[in-house]
Design a protein around this motif. Structure first.
Motif, PDB file in Angstrom:
ATOM      1  N   VAL A 335       0.852  -1.190   0.000  1.00  0.00           N
ATOM      2  CA  VAL A 335       0.000   0.000   0.000  1.00  0.00           C
ATOM      3  C   VAL A 335       0.889   1.242   0.000  1.00  0.00           C
ATOM      4  N   SER A 336       0.601   2.174  -0.891  1.00  0.00           N
ATOM      5  CA  SER A 336       1.316   3.454  -0.879  1.00  0.00           C
ATOM      6  C   SER A 336       0.302   4.584  -0.899  1.00  0.00           C
ATOM      7  N   VAL A 337       0.609   5.627  -0.152  1.00  0.00           N
ATOM      8  CA  VAL A 337      -0.271   6.791  -0.031  1.00  0.00           C
ATOM      9  C   VAL A 337       0.502   8.032  -0.443  1.00  0.00           C
ATOM     10  N   SER A 338       0.018   8.735  -1.444  1.00  0.00           N
ATOM     11  CA  SER A 338       0.531  10.067  -1.779  1.00  0.00           C
ATOM     12  C   SER A 338      -0.511  11.037  -1.246  1.00  0.00           C
ATOM     13  N   TRP A 339      -0.252  11.541  -0.041  1.00  0.00           N
ATOM     14  CA  TRP A 339      -1.302  12.171   0.742  1.00  0.00           C
ATOM     15  C   TRP A 339      -1.960  13.341  -0.004  1.00  0.00           C
ATOM     16  N   GLY A 340      -3.295  13.348   0.060  1.00  0.00           N
ATOM     17  CA  GLY A 340      -4.072  14.397  -0.578  1.00  0.00           C
ATOM     18  C   GLY A 340      -4.288  14.197  -2.052  1.00  0.00           C
ATOM     19  N   TYR A 341      -3.784  13.062  -2.599  1.00  0.00           N
ATOM     20  CA  TYR A 341      -3.914  12.826  -4.034  1.00  0.00           C
ATOM     21  C   TYR A 341      -4.357  11.409  -4.365  1.00  0.00           C
ATOM     22  N   THR A 342      -3.576  10.411  -3.986  1.00  0.00           N
ATOM     23  CA  THR A 342      -3.896   9.057  -4.425  1.00  0.00           C
ATOM     24  C   THR A 342      -3.410   8.003  -3.434  1.00  0.00           C
ATOM     25  N   VAL A 343      -4.086   6.850  -3.464  1.00  0.00           N
ATOM     26  CA  VAL A 343      -3.667   5.644  -2.744  1.00  0.00           C
ATOM     27  C   VAL A 343      -3.556   4.534  -3.776  1.00  0.00           C
ATOM     28  N   GLN A 344      -2.525   3.705  -3.626  1.00  0.00           N
ATOM     29  CA  GLN A 344      -2.339   2.552  -4.517  1.00  0.00           C
ATOM     30  C   GLN A 344      -2.320   1.275  -3.682  1.00  0.00           C
ATOM     31  N   ILE A 345      -3.023   0.252  -4.167  1.00  0.00           N
ATOM     32  CA  ILE A 345      -2.954  -1.073  -3.547  1.00  0.00           C
ATOM     33  C   ILE A 345      -2.447  -2.064  -4.589  1.00  0.00           C
ATOM     34  N   HIS A 346      -1.328  -2.713  -4.269  1.00  0.00           N
ATOM     35  CA  HIS A 346      -0.759  -3.750  -5.126  1.00  0.00           C
ATOM     36  C   HIS A 346      -1.098  -5.104  -4.509  1.00  0.00           C
ATOM     37  N   LEU A 355       8.551   0.871  -5.233  1.00  0.00           N
ATOM     38  CA  LEU A 355       7.335   1.658  -5.003  1.00  0.00           C
ATOM     39  C   LEU A 355       7.613   3.160  -4.990  1.00  0.00           C
ATOM     40  N   LEU A 356       8.813   3.539  -4.594  1.00  0.00           N
ATOM     41  CA  LEU A 356       9.148   4.958  -4.518  1.00  0.00           C
ATOM     42  C   LEU A 356       9.664   5.514  -5.838  1.00  0.00           C
ATOM     43  N   THR A 357       9.825   4.655  -6.845  1.00  0.00           N
ATOM     44  CA  THR A 357      10.262   5.090  -8.170  1.00  0.00           C
ATOM     45  C   THR A 357       9.047   5.424  -9.019  1.00  0.00           C
ATOM     46  N   PRO A 358       8.992   6.603  -9.643  1.00  0.00           N
ATOM     47  CA  PRO A 358       7.811   7.009 -10.412  1.00  0.00           C
ATOM     48  C   PRO A 358       7.465   6.035 -11.536  1.00  0.00           C
ATOM     49  N   LEU A 359       6.190   5.706 -11.641  1.00  0.00           N
ATOM     50  CA  LEU A 359       5.684   4.962 -12.792  1.00  0.00           C
ATOM     51  C   LEU A 359       5.776   5.854 -14.026  1.00  0.00           C
ATOM     52  N   GLN A 360       6.213   5.312 -15.136  1.00  0.00           N
ATOM     53  CA  GLN A 360       6.299   6.130 -16.342  1.00  0.00           C
ATOM     54  C   GLN A 360       4.954   6.130 -17.056  1.00  0.00           C
ATOM     55  N   THR A 361       4.099   7.021 -16.595  1.00  0.00           N
ATOM     56  CA  THR A 361       2.784   7.196 -17.214  1.00  0.00           C
ATOM     57  C   THR A 361       2.822   8.334 -18.236  1.00  0.00           C
ATOM     58  N   PHE A 362       4.011   8.775 -18.614  1.00  0.00           N
ATOM     59  CA  PHE A 362       4.176   9.977 -19.427  1.00  0.00           C
ATOM     60  C   PHE A 362       5.318   9.780 -20.422  1.00  0.00           C
ATOM     61  N   ARG A 363       5.414  10.720 -21.354  1.00  0.00           N
ATOM     62  CA  ARG A 363       6.503  10.734 -22.322  1.00  0.00           C
ATOM     63  C   ARG A 363       7.227  12.080 -22.243  1.00  0.00           C
ATOM     64  N   SER A 364       8.321  12.194 -22.972  1.00  0.00           N
ATOM     65  CA  SER A 364       9.117  13.417 -22.906  1.00  0.00           C
ATOM     66  C   SER A 364       8.386  14.572 -23.589  1.00  0.00           C
ATOM     67  N   TRP A 365       8.765  15.780 -23.240  1.00  0.00           N
ATOM     68  CA  TRP A 365       8.044  16.981 -23.672  1.00  0.00           C
ATOM     69  C   TRP A 365       8.171  17.245 -25.172  1.00  0.00           C
ATOM     70  N   ARG A 366       9.364  17.222 -25.672  1.00  0.00           N
ATOM     71  CA  ARG A 366       9.603  17.688 -27.044  1.00  0.00           C
ATOM     72  C   ARG A 366       9.303  16.634 -28.094  1.00  0.00           C
ATOM     73  N   SER A 367       9.779  15.424 -27.874  1.00  0.00           N
ATOM     74  CA  SER A 367       9.685  14.400 -28.921  1.00  0.00           C
ATOM     75  C   SER A 367       8.666  13.311 -28.611  1.00  0.00           C
ATOM     76  N   TRP A 368       7.995  13.413 -27.463  1.00  0.00           N
ATOM     77  CA  TRP A 368       7.019  12.393 -27.046  1.00  0.00           C
ATOM     78  C   TRP A 368       7.661  11.004 -26.997  1.00  0.00           C
ATOM     79  N   SER A 369       8.908  10.962 -26.596  1.00  0.00           N
ATOM     80  CA  SER A 369       9.624   9.678 -26.551  1.00  0.00           C
ATOM     81  C   SER A 369       9.550   9.089 -25.151  1.00  0.00           C
TER      82      SER A 369
END
Length: 488
Positions: A335-346, A355-369
């Protein structure tokens, strides 16, 4: 054996020598040395200057705590976009409390009833005389780079800091004030953040403070910067951005950039969820580029999701987005809690490092890589069955002074999980996560430690509409997020 006559002669010679030496010494004491002849008059002037003459300064302010009244904001925008963009400033600006102006390229049409003008608006000076040769940029970068100059020239009283941002920058005011309080405002200080996308840092600069995420300049640095800024802007006519120009001019003065990870340029595309749910252990200071990422909370508009996050932040500013991790060893849940925003249950036990490493739900700004980024990321699984179940904040109760707070997070299903097996299905029985925060004072800036958490209803029988109860508290001595040896 010497004769008496010889001894008497030697004594007289010694006495005479001492008399001559003493006379010469007294004579030298009364002779003033002739001044050295320097040909450089400026050098002679420099030698005779006192530090105050060489660089007169305003009187040192009383060392009271920095507060919101000591900050002057300069927000860069355009009249064309202000009607739409000002909704971001409206979230954080406090009328009759916050000082500063939105600097636009032309006057607003105030006849439109929908035009928001809660923040004072000023029109920037004409900058057509300045060089601009960047083929892929906009001349507005020159105008915005001069906001610090125009703000300084207003001569406002009791200013310690000038804070620059864009019209789509959201500042988290209490945290910004606390952060600036770390630094001596009587010194020349330049504070901000980097871009998250390496390609942006390589193209523009690793060393500057990115303007969209916001940056702060102390009064003494602004005083030093203002006389040289226009010439410096012309010298760097080939740069793309206003922040790049300001950064170069500050570097010429000899002041280094202090990077604070609470400033967020948000130079990413897609979903910012992975970035925000693994926020560094430092207070949230700013968010930028929210128009270019998905809404922070699914099934809400960008504005509504931002306001939901901001409402939670106001209840406990310093601990907003701060992440805690704990385990339900009875059910093998992480269980991880990012207080005031989200809770995750694995539905499996995962190491804290992962768990403390960001999930890559995104791509880079310029090239969308896929990257690279200025921080480590972990891959998000394409298999829905392997993904954590996410819960987003729906309600927060607290007094806004760091005392006990209660927050509620409702489940968001990203897709069907039927047929995923018992391990993945079990967490689906939890519809709501309720998080209780102990009343404790988080030492925000003096080597802060991440909070600990514990699941407090792990032995209760589950129902079809159960609530996972989590408590966030101060870590005990010797406590760590170490899994049992047979698991880790």
């Amino acid at each position: 054996m010497s004769k008496p006559r010889d001894s008497l002669s030697s004594l007289m010679k010694l006495t005479l020598s001492l008399s001559i030496f003493t006379s010469l010494a007294l004579l030298l004491l009364h002779i003033k040395p002739a001044p050295q002849q320097y040909t450089n008059k400026n050098f002679i002037k420099f030698l005779h200057q006192t530090p105050q003459d060489a660089h007169p300064e305003r009187p040192i302010q009383r060392q009271t705590d920095t507060n919101i009244s000591h900050i002057v904001f300069g927000i860069g925008g355009t009249a064309k976009n202000w009607k739409y963009r000002s909704r971001y400033t409206e979230v954080w600006w406090q009328s009759n409390v916050t000082r500063g102006f939105a600097w636009l390229d032309e006057p607003l049409n105030l006849t439109e009833s929908s035009t928001r003008s809660f923040i004072p608006v000023r029109v920037s000076e004409d900058t057509s005389r300045f060089k601009f040769t960047c083929s892929y940029g906009s001349r507005s970068a020159v105008r915005i780079a001069r906001i610090v100059l125009e703000s300084f020239k207003l001569g406002m009283e009791d200013v310690r800091w000038f804070v620059m941002g864009d019209d789509d920058t959201v500042f988290f005011m209490e945290n910004l004030v606390d952060l600036l309080s770390k630094y001596d405002h009587n010194q020349m200080v330049y504070i901000g953040g980097n871009s998250e996308s390496v390609e942006q840092d390589v193209i523009h600069s690793y060393g500057m403070a990115y303007g969209g995420g916001g940056f702060a300049i102390s009064y003494p640095l602004a005083k030093e910067l203002v006389p040289v800024l226009d010439g410096c802007i012309d010298r760097y006519h080939y740069f793309f951005g206003s922040d790049e120009r300001v950064g170069a001019c500050v570097a010429e003065i000899g002041v280094r950039t202090i990077h604070e990870p609470g400033f967020h340029q948000v130079d990413i595309r897609g979903s910012a969820y992975g970035l925000l749910s693994a926020h560094p252990t430092t207070p949230l200071v700013s968010l930028h580029h929210l128009d270019y990422v998905e809404p922070l909370i699914p099934n809400k508009t960008r504005e509504d999701s931002l306001r939901a996050l901001h409402r939670a932040y106001k209840r406990d500013p310093a601990r907003a987005l701060q992440k805690s991790v704990c385990y339900d060893l009875q059910r093998n849940w992480s269980v991880s809690v990012s207080w005031g925003y989200t809770v995750q249950i694995h539905s499996r036990l995962i190491t804290a490092k992962e768990l403390l490493t960001p999930l890559q739900t995104f791509r880079s700004w310029r090239s969308w890589s896929e990257g690279p980024f200025t921080f480590n990321t972990r891959e998000e699984s394409d298999d829905t069955c392997e993904r954590e179940i996410r819960y987003f904040v729906s309600d927060v109760e607290g007094d806004g002074e760091g005392h006990s707070t209660s927050s509620v997070y409702k489940r968001f299903d990203e897709g069907e999980r039927e047929g995923c097996g018992d391990g993945a299905v079990v967490p689906k029985s939890v519809d709501v996560a309720a998080v209780k925060m102990d009343p404790l004072e988080w030492i925000k800036f003096k080597a802060p430690r991440r909070h600990c958490c514990e699941v407090i209803n792990e032995h209760e029988e589950e129902t079809e509409s159960s609530v996972l109860q989590v408590r966030i508290r101060k870590c005990k001595l010797g406590e760590s997020l170490t899994l049992p040896p047979e698991i880790s």
